[in-house]
Write an enzyme that holds these catalytic residues in place. Structure first.
Site, PDB file in Angstrom:
ATOM      1  N   HIS A 286       0.965  -0.809   0.152  1.00 19.94           N
ATOM      2  CA  HIS A 286      -0.082   0.161  -0.166  1.00 19.94           C
ATOM      3  C   HIS A 286       1.067   1.207   0.141  1.00 19.94           C
ATOM      4  CE1 HIS A 286      -2.286  -2.547   2.441  1.00 19.94           C
ATOM      5  NE2 HIS A 286      -3.230  -2.343   1.414  1.00 19.94           N
TER       6      HIS A 286
ATOM      7  N   ASP B 191       1.942   2.256   3.155  1.00 16.83           N
ATOM      8  CA  ASP B 191       3.496   1.012   3.912  1.00 16.83           C
ATOM      9  C   ASP B 191       4.477   1.485   3.846  1.00 16.83           C
ATOM     10  OD1 ASP B 191       1.134  -0.619   4.031  1.00 16.83           O
ATOM     11  OD2 ASP B 191       1.332  -2.269   2.906  1.00 16.83           O
TER      12      ASP B 191
ATOM     13  N   ASP C 279      -6.043 -13.870   8.860  1.00 19.28           N
ATOM     14  CA  ASP C 279      -4.814 -13.947   7.735  1.00 19.28           C
ATOM     15  C   ASP C 279      -4.045 -14.503   8.686  1.00 19.28           C
ATOM     16  OD1 ASP C 279      -6.127 -11.837   6.536  1.00 19.28           O
ATOM     17  OD2 ASP C 279      -5.553 -10.041   7.837  1.00 19.28           O
TER      18      ASP C 279
ATOM     19  N   HIS D  49     -11.292 -14.154   3.116  1.00 16.13           N
ATOM     20  CA  HIS D  49     -12.674 -13.659   2.508  1.00 16.13           C
ATOM     21  C   HIS D  49     -13.306 -14.600   1.696  1.00 16.13           C
ATOM     22  CE1 HIS D  49     -10.486  -8.954   2.080  1.00 16.13           C
ATOM     23  NE2 HIS D  49      -9.440  -9.877   3.002  1.00 16.13           N
TER      24      HIS D  49
ATOM     25  N   GLU E  14      -8.719 -13.463  -2.155  1.00 15.75           N
ATOM     26  CA  GLU E  14      -8.124 -13.376  -0.745  1.00 15.75           C
ATOM     27  C   GLU E  14      -8.946 -15.072  -0.159  1.00 15.75           C
ATOM     28  OE1 GLU E  14      -6.809 -10.470   1.309  1.00 15.75           O
ATOM     29  OE2 GLU E  14      -7.428 -11.792   3.739  1.00 15.75           O
TER      30      GLU E  14
ATOM     31  N   ASP F 286      -1.134 -12.115   1.356  1.00 13.96           N
ATOM     32  CA  ASP F 286      -1.938 -11.537   3.038  1.00 13.96           C
ATOM     33  C   ASP F 286      -1.944 -12.065   4.069  1.00 13.96           C
ATOM     34  OD1 ASP F 286      -2.784  -9.368   4.059  1.00 13.96           O
ATOM     35  OD2 ASP F 286      -4.374  -9.365   2.359  1.00 13.96           O
TER      36      ASP F 286
HETATM   37  C1  XLS Z   1      -7.612  -6.889   3.478  1.00 13.09           C
HETATM   38  C2  XLS Z   1      -7.330  -7.090   2.617  1.00 13.09           C
HETATM   39  C3  XLS Z   1      -5.977  -5.792   2.651  1.00 13.09           C
HETATM   40  C4  XLS Z   1      -5.993  -6.156   0.785  1.00 13.09           C
HETATM   41  C5  XLS Z   1      -5.354  -4.749  -0.172  1.00 13.09           C
HETATM   42  O1  XLS Z   1      -8.792  -7.091   4.639  1.00 13.09           O
HETATM   43  O2  XLS Z   1      -7.011  -8.208   2.136  1.00 13.09           O
HETATM   44  O3  XLS Z   1      -4.706  -6.233   2.830  1.00 13.09           O
HETATM   45  O4  XLS Z   1      -5.335  -6.820   0.989  1.00 13.09           O
HETATM   46  O5  XLS Z   1      -5.677  -3.688   0.283  1.00 13.09           O
HETATM   47 NI    NI Z   2      -5.732  -8.844   0.567  1.00 16.38          NI
HETATM   48 NI    NI Z   3      -7.337  -9.714   3.540  1.00 16.34          NI
END
Ligand code: XLS
Ligand code: NI
Ligand code: NI
Length: 443
Positions: free
Chosen positions: A105, A108, A313, A275, A272, A343
């Site tokens: 990001h 970051d 994560d 997610h 992800e 991630d």
């Molecule tokens: C948050 C997201 C974030 C994205 C990037 O849950 O996974 O880390 O991958 O903004």
């Molecule tokens: Ni992510």
């Molecule tokens: Ni995430």
């Protein structure tokens, strides 16, 4: 300055029998699997945020991790000097781990300034440094993204904010970050809808907010073409957290959104694992949905926790879950501009710097083993043969006429004269055993 002194050389592949915790047992970058080097199949990336911009802080307590480059601990009070140290640490790690890519990001890698212009200047300065590190190490940028959720100004979202001033600020930030990504040769640009959602419908005009989100995405696409960025634009679906409801809920919702606003040829998805499971789906389901819709882009590799309902994560540990995911990726033709970005974050008690190595080695071995299992399933063809046989009727006379021109009335008269359809077993358990066998036999 050397930060990872316990690891003096690049992590090597030593084979499944190795007992060295700082060696790969499955990930062998140069090994050719299904016509492609493992490194080119998996396209691993380390993420900057969890691994370098986070010190272990959680909502109940302060940072715990040994991160001398982190602003909280850095010997210097100058945020830019700290950012430069952090970047040195990050590239030392990428190189020693032997990954081809990283992701960031804007915030970051470069601290936010007082005003927009100052933040932009910070980013430009850090981008110059990053270009040098990339050139020196050969590590490339998989994707960049703008942090449109941490600063208090984004409390009610960025593109979906009720205040157009915030939309405009966010648009400027994405323009700058997209250009930075382009300058670094980034292969994709990601938009995760940080706070693009709502807490309560009582104060939310959902239709207006989703229209705003679409307008924002169209601007990003227009800008991508304007500056000649040839990478992919990727939306990262997530059902909730931090907001109660996120508009980019899952792949199907994102696909419907893209179609409605005429963006389906321009934007793909970054899926992800955690997610997907939060949305109530299997990881493999989200990939298959994206492949079918022609919008599969990239993966954020991590894992949830069966008993915790938030984005924990963890680093990937389940070879079975990842084998089923890799199977869908391979069926879809494999990764192109995308990759497998970790991630993933350490648990808060894994405080040593070397824990970052253990975590990534484990994640990479899990994915490598999954790749081997999935490609052996595809190679032997048993699963696909059974799947095809299940649909055999659709190549016959009835199946083809239904898909061509048969009407409901035709099928009504046919039903009047035919008997009960023949039922056959779905053999699910047998197929699960078959997957298990391929995993057991990966060598
Ligand atoms: C948050 C997201 C974030 C994205 C990037 O849950 O996974 O880390 O991958 O903004
Ligand atoms: Ni992510
Ligand atoms: Ni995430």
């Amino acid at each position: 300055m050397e930060f990872f002194t316990e690891v003096s050389e690049r992590i090597a592949y030593e084979g499944a029998e190795s007992d060295n915790p700082l060696a790969f047992r499955w990930y062998d970058a140069d090994r050719v699997v299904a016509g492609r080097r493992m490194e080119d199949h998996l396209r691993f990336a380390v993420c900057y945020w969890h691994s370098f911009a986070w010190d272990g802080l959680d909502i109940f307590g302060a940072g715990t991790l040994d991160r001398p480059w982190h602003p909280t601990f850095a010997a210097t009070a100058d945020p830019m000097a700290a950012a430069k140290q952090k970047m040195e640490a990050a590239f030392e790690f990428f190189e020693k781990l032997g990954v081809p890519f990283y992701c960031f990001h804007d915030r970051d890698i470069a601290p936010e300034g007082e005003k927009f212009a100052e933040s932009a200047a910070h980013l430009d300065e850090m981008i110059e440094l990053a270009a040098g590190h990339q050139q020196r190490t050969g590590v490339q940028l998989l994707w960049g993204t703008a942090n449109l959720f941490s600063n208090a100004r984004f409390q009610a979202g960025a593109a979906t904010n009720p205040d157009p001033e915030v939309f405009a600020y966010a648009a400027g930030q994405v323009a700058h970050c997209l250009e930075a990504t382009h300058r670094l040769g980034g292969q994709n640009y990601v938009l995760w809808g940080g706070r693009e959602g709502y807490e309560t419908l009582l104060n939310t005009d959902m239709k207006r907010e989703v229209d705003q989100l679409a307008r924002f995405m169209s601007m990003v696409v227009e800008h991508k073409h304007r500056i000649g960025f040839t990478g992919a634009i990727l939306i990262e679906p997530k059902p909730f957290e931090p907001t109660k409801h996120q508009y980019d809920y899952d792949v199907a919702a994102v696909h419907a959104f893209l179609q409605k606003y005429g963006l389906a040829d321009e934007i793909k998805v970054n899926i992800e694992v955690n997610h997907a499971t939060l949305a109530g789906h299997d990881f493999a389901h989200e990939i298959a949905t994206a492949v079918n819709a022609g919008i599969f882009g990239s993966i954020d590799a991590n894992a949830g926790d069966d008993r915790l309902g938030w984005d924990v994560d963890r680093f990937p540990v389940s070879v079975e879950q990842m084998t089923l995911g890799m199977l869908e990726i391979l069926r879809g033709g494999g990764l192109t501009t995308g990759g497998l970005n970790f991630d993933s974050k350490l648990r808060r008690q894994s405080i040593d710097r070397t824990d970052l190595f253990y975590a990534h080695i484990g994640g990479m071995d899990t994915m490598a083993r999954a790749l081997l299992a999935a490609s052996s399933i595809i190679e032997t063809g048993d699963l696909d043969a059974l799947r095809q046989a299940r649909y055999a009727g659709w190549s016959g006379e009835l199946g083809t006429s239904i898909m061509a021109d048969a009407t409901l009335a035709d099928l009504h008269s046919r039903a009047m004269t035919t008997g009960e359809p023949n039922r056959v077993s779905g053999h699910q358990e047998m197929l699960e055993n078959l997957v298990a066998k391929h995993i057991e036999r990966t060598r």
